[in-house]
Design a protein around this motif. Structure first.
Motif, short mmCIF file in Angstrom:
data_model
loop_
_atom_site.label_atom_id
_atom_site.label_comp_id
_atom_site.label_asym_id
_atom_site.label_seq_id
_atom_site.Cartn_x
_atom_site.Cartn_y
_atom_site.Cartn_z
N ASN A 1 -5.56 8.06 2.21
CA ASN A 1 -5.88 6.63 2.28
C ASN A 1 -7.21 6.24 1.65
OD1 ASN A 1 -3.47 6.38 3.59
ND2 ASN A 1 -4.36 6.26 5.62
N LYS B 1 0.95 -3.43 2.88
CA LYS B 1 1.23 -3.40 4.32
C LYS B 1 0.15 -2.68 5.12
CE LYS B 1 6.24 -3.68 4.29
NZ LYS B 1 7.29 -2.90 3.64
N ASN B 2 -0.50 -1.70 4.49
CA ASN B 2 -1.49 -0.88 5.21
C ASN B 2 -2.90 -1.07 4.68
OD1 ASN B 2 0.46 0.77 6.87
ND2 ASN B 2 1.23 1.16 4.82
N GLN B 3 -3.17 -2.21 4.05
CA GLN B 3 -4.43 -2.36 3.32
C GLN B 3 -5.68 -2.15 4.16
OE1 GLN B 3 -5.19 -6.42 1.73
NE2 GLN B 3 -3.16 -6.85 2.54
N LYS B 4 -5.61 -2.43 5.44
CA LYS B 4 -6.80 -2.24 6.29
C LYS B 4 -7.13 -0.76 6.49
CE LYS B 4 -6.82 -6.58 8.89
NZ LYS B 4 -6.41 -7.33 7.75
N LYS B 5 -6.14 0.11 6.28
CA LYS B 5 -6.34 1.56 6.46
C LYS B 5 -6.97 2.22 5.25
CE LYS B 5 -2.31 2.09 9.45
NZ LYS B 5 -0.93 2.60 9.47
#
Length: 180
Positions: free
Chosen positions: A127, A102-106
């Motif tokens: 992260n 869900k947060n892969q771009k972070k």
């Protein structure tokens, strides 16, 4: 009798310049670690190249053997292990993974953490992970403790030396029967 459940740990050597550099230092045969939820390695995750052509753009990746980085390196060598787990542990791992998905771009690749391992000093950023730190973190957060050290100090070679893991295959990645 319930069926045994396994997660798979894939250690690889693509032979890239980056891997050769790490190998010179570590003297270990494999310098990349991934975790898979099936023997066919179709549901496999790690921290590595987001784009096969750009080694500097790294982060959380769902790895695909046939279209991702490995497709560019057909001579990749590997060793595959399996770890027997419970359904509850797999469910926990999937919940942990969903946070990454869900947060892969972070998420960023923890290059400084790789240097930290060499100094036996954990370098942890929120992260930010390197491959073996990520795999160890997923296991750790799911209640699986394979070592008495922080995930930020776990190397791919630690998996190779881990007695809880069962050997499955060693050789060229594309010769592994389960992916054919």
């Amino acid at each position: 009798m319930s069926q045994k459940i396994y997660v798979y740990i894939l250690l690889t050597d693509t032979g890239t310049l980056f891997t050769k550099s790490i190998k010179k230092y570590t003297k270990a045969p494999y310098n990349h670690a991934s975790i898979s939820f099936n023997a066919e390695l179709t549901e496999m995750y790690s921290f590595g190249r987001k784009n096969p052509n750009n080694p500097l753009n790294g982060g959380f990746v769902k790895e695909d053997i046939f279209t991702g980085t490995y497709s560019k390196y057909p001579e990749t060598t590997c060793v595959i292990y399996k770890l027997e787990v419970t359904k509850r542990e797999v469910d926990k791992m999937k919940r942990v993974l969903n946070v990454f998905i869900k947060n892969q771009k972070k998420f960023l690749y923890n290059l400084i953490g790789v240097l930290g391992v060499s100094l036996n000093e954990p370098v942890e950023f929120s992260n930010s992970y390197f491959c073996s730190q990520f795999v160890a973190e997923v296991l750790h957060r799911s209640g699986i403790r394979l070592w008495d050290k922080l995930p930020a100090l776990v190397t791919p070679d630690d998996f190779r030396k881990c007695e809880e893991l069962q050997f499955v295959y060693e050789g060229k990645l594309f010769d592994y029967d389960a992916i054919k």
